[in-house]
Scaffold this active site. Structure first.
Site, short mmCIF file in Angstrom:
data_model
loop_
_atom_site.label_atom_id
_atom_site.label_comp_id
_atom_site.label_asym_id
_atom_site.label_seq_id
_atom_site.Cartn_x
_atom_site.Cartn_y
_atom_site.Cartn_z
N GLN A 83 -5.49 -19.87 19.45
CA GLN A 83 -4.41 -20.25 20.22
C GLN A 83 -4.47 -21.87 20.44
O GLN A 83 -3.64 -22.29 21.72
CB GLN A 83 -4.17 -19.43 21.61
CG GLN A 83 -3.86 -17.89 21.51
CD GLN A 83 -2.36 -18.01 20.89
OE1 GLN A 83 -1.57 -18.82 21.00
NE2 GLN A 83 -2.49 -16.78 20.09
N SER A 84 -4.76 -22.64 19.54
CA SER A 84 -4.90 -24.05 19.80
C SER A 84 -3.29 -24.55 20.31
O SER A 84 -2.53 -24.44 19.30
CB SER A 84 -5.39 -24.72 18.71
OG SER A 84 -5.26 -25.98 18.88
#
Ligand SMILES: *Cc1c(COP(=O)(O)O)cnc(C)c1O
Length: 352
Positions: free
Chosen positions: A74-75
């Site tokens: 989920q960068s």
């Protein structure tokens, strides 16, 4: 030297600085100002845009045509880089790490990475930022294919990336002057530490009035207290800044991490809800929610006095909210009622 660095204007600057008066009142006192770096614009904003102005600037100056970006599933960095790569005509390769078994649903930031059309490589690894030889392998493959790839380190936290937050200090100090405030503290989430280092260098070199409280979302404070001064000193020499931080300039909190990176805590959930309901502002579950949990706890424990004025750097990240469920966020029993629609106007038929 700061002003000579290659830089691509990507962020909507200055971002607003606004008083969170209803939040301050709900907490019983201190004046709280949000520096809205969630509103830097590009690719849904966040702190990574200020860094990428310089990091991508450097990549392009070096003749790169491809960005290789690493982070968690989920960068936020990956999402912003994927968007900016499209805007600038650069290919984007994402190397996304998660601990074995971690979910990588196509939601939140990951949905956007796919929508932006980035090439995505997953790697299961523990700890999740230990990419081992995977990054070298992606670089080698790109080079063999005739590309000119630029490898962006975790968090985009190169000395050039930190320059974005050295310069943000000027912006904040001018806004504090305009607002007639002298904040005593600045709260910010700490992941890779680049944002913190940039802010610290800016505060030291431009004589900002506040101390900077870095709220770790993953690492232990002892580790960060060793790592940050080294990286900041390195950046200072690269950027031509005179003053480097000493141990006593660092204020790192690690008691708001909870079970680990990305693991929600009760304090983080409560902080997200309180800020949404007092200010209509969205925080994220991984970074800014935990930083706010620290600020709130400091008010409650009178670490922050009721007559103080504090800044909160909103680093963005809220697109990750959409990777969580209502029950993850503690919203499982919503109070909503269902209304009857008696006497509704009949549907208009389509003309044949
Ligand atoms: C990356 C990130 C941070 C942490 O920044 P670092 O420079 O890596 O410490 C904080 N908040 C959000 C929303 C982020 O995406």
């Amino acid at each position: 030297m700061l002003n000579e660095l290659p830089r691509i204007p990507l962020a909507l600057l200055p971002t607003p600085m606004e008083e969170a008066a209803r939040l301050g009142a709900a907490l019983g006192g201190p004046r709280i100002f949000f520096k809205r770096d969630d509103l830097t614009g590009a690719g849904l904003g966040g702190n990574k845009v200020r860094k990428l102005e310089f990091v991508i600037g450097q990549a392009i100056a070096e003749g790169a045509d491809t960005l290789v970006v690493c982070g968690g599933y989920q960068s936020n960095l990956a999402r912003v880089a994927a968007a900016l790569g499209n805007r600038l005509g650069l290919q984007v390769e994402l190397v996304l790490g998660g601990i074995p078994g971690e979910r990588r649903d196509m939601t939140g930031n990951l949905l956007l990475d796919h929508l932006y059309g980035a090439t995505i490589h997953y790697i299961e690894t523990d700890p999740r930022w230990d990419f081992g030889s995977a990054l070298d392998a992606v670089m080698a493959k790109l080079q063999a294919a005739g590309r000119r790839p630029f490898l962006m380190p975790l968090g985009g936290s190169t000395p050039e990336g930190m320059a974005g937050y050295v310069l943000a200090t000027h912006e904040m100090m001018a806004q504090c002057r305009d607002a007639g405030i002298t904040p005593t503290r600045l709260y910010v989430a700490v992941g890779s530490g680049g944002t913190y280092s940039g802010l610290l260098l800016g505060a030291l070199n431009f004589a900002a009035p506040y101390k900077i409280i870095g709220v770790s979302v993953s690492r232990l404070a002892d580790y960060l207290r060793e790592k940050i001064p080294v990286e900041a000193a390195n950046a200072a020499s690269a950027l031509g800044l005179q003053k480097v931080p000493a141990a006593h300039d660092l204020h790192i909190e690690d008691r708001y991490v909870g079970a680990g990176y990305g693991e929600l805590t009760a304090g983080c959930r409560a902080a997200i809800e309180l800020v949404a309901r007092t200010e209509g502002v969205l925080l994220d579950p991984v970074y800014s929610g935990k930083a706010m949990a620290c600020l709130i706890d400091h008010v409650r424990r009178a670490v922050i006095k009721p007559d103080e004025t504090v800044l909160f750097l909103h680093t963005g990240g809220w697109p990750a909210l959409f990777a969580y469920s209502a029950s993850d966020l503690g919203l499982e029993s919503p109070t909503a009622s269902v209304l009857q629609n008696k006497g509704a106007v009949p549907k208009v038929r389509q003309a044949p």
